[in-house]
Design an enzyme around this catalytic site. Structure first.
Site, short mmCIF file in Angstrom:
data_model
loop_
_atom_site.label_atom_id
_atom_site.label_comp_id
_atom_site.label_asym_id
_atom_site.label_seq_id
_atom_site.Cartn_x
_atom_site.Cartn_y
_atom_site.Cartn_z
N ARG A 50 1.73 -11.04 -7.81
CA ARG A 50 1.05 -10.76 -9.08
C ARG A 50 0.27 -9.46 -8.96
O ARG A 50 -0.38 -9.21 -7.95
CB ARG A 50 0.12 -11.92 -9.46
N ASP A 52 -2.68 -7.08 -10.85
CA ASP A 52 -3.81 -7.27 -11.75
C ASP A 52 -3.67 -6.42 -13.01
O ASP A 52 -2.78 -5.57 -13.11
CB ASP A 52 -5.11 -6.93 -11.05
N ARG A 197 -7.54 -2.83 -3.76
CA ARG A 197 -8.60 -2.06 -4.41
C ARG A 197 -9.94 -2.22 -3.69
O ARG A 197 -10.75 -1.29 -3.63
CB ARG A 197 -8.72 -2.47 -5.87
#
Length: 244
Positions: A50, A52, A197
């Protein structure tokens, strides 16, 4: 029942990530809708992972099962591209063995995070502008430290539903592409939610002189998300590759 892999890319700017969400449009939703329309029955797709909200993918892989006659993958890819929005593109549809799984059969994934160090109107949509000096040599020293650890819970988004925070990082480095542009490349067998991140944000703290290499190690070992750097903006992050 036959299984098919769909290889696609997408600009994540307009989407709430890959996974179907109750309060926003996702890439998975758009792909399922298109497949269901073309194959004339409800189709569920499973992605390799997945991404974001706002994050992009140059290569994402998803699979779906089909009980009808064999599908012409080239024709289906062509029709999907006619039907899908402009920011999602299918490069390949192919039949695979029934034990292949888009997520669990993947052996590694690779992300890149892009930054630029001067104002540039042509970089802003897909790169993060940094206004302060960074010591990239020291950031690369810290990046190599990542490969000596397995537990990356410190970089996982708080409240994420994960069974384990163990990952095997096999590559992590900053690469300069011009006097003012860089990207951080990281490859691992799996990634935690928000991990890349958060890693980039913490490496930037090292590059700014706010964390020493020993401090960086202590942050990883402490496993407290609040000790790590901020989560960097999603628009500069790309899922670049998946290996099976």
């Amino acid at each position: 029942m036959s299984r098919y892999f769909v290889t696609l890319s997408y600009d994540g700017t307009r989407y709430h990530g890959w996974q179907i969400q109750p309060n926003g449009v996702s890439v998975q939703e758009r792909l399922q809708e298109a497949l269901s329309t073309l194959l004339r029955e409800p189709i569920a797709v499973t992605g390799a992972g997945r991404t974001d909200a706002g994050v992009h993918a140059r290569k994402m892989v998803a699979h779906f099962d089909w009980k009808g006659d064999a599908i012409d993958g080239q024709q289906l890819a062509y029709k999907l591209n006619r039907l899908l929005p402009y920011d999602i593109a299918v490069s390949k549809v192919e039949m695979v063995s029934e034990d292949m799984h888009a997520r669990f059969s993947a052996t590694s994934r690779m992300y890149r995070y892009y930054i630029h160090t001067t104002k540039d109107p042509f970089q802003r949509a897909y790169s993060c502008e940094i206004h302060y000096p960074l010591d990239f040599a020291k950031m690369n020293d810290a990046a190599r430290i990542l490969m000596t650890y397995e537990d990356f819970g410190v970089f996982c988004k708080s409240g994420a539903d994960v069974k384990t925070t163990l990952c095997q990082v096999t590559k992590a480095e900053w690469v300069q592409t011009s006097p003012t542009t860089w990207y951080f490349e990281i490859r691992a067998n799996r990634f935690l939610r928000n991990m890349v991140r958060a890693v980039v944000g913490t490496l930037i703290e090292v590059g700014r002189g706010r964390l020493s290499l020993d401090d960086f190690k202590k942050v990883i070992e402490g496993k407290q998300r609040s000790d790590a750097g901020e989560s960097m903006p999603g628009n500069a992050l790309f899922l670049e590759d998946i290996v099976y």
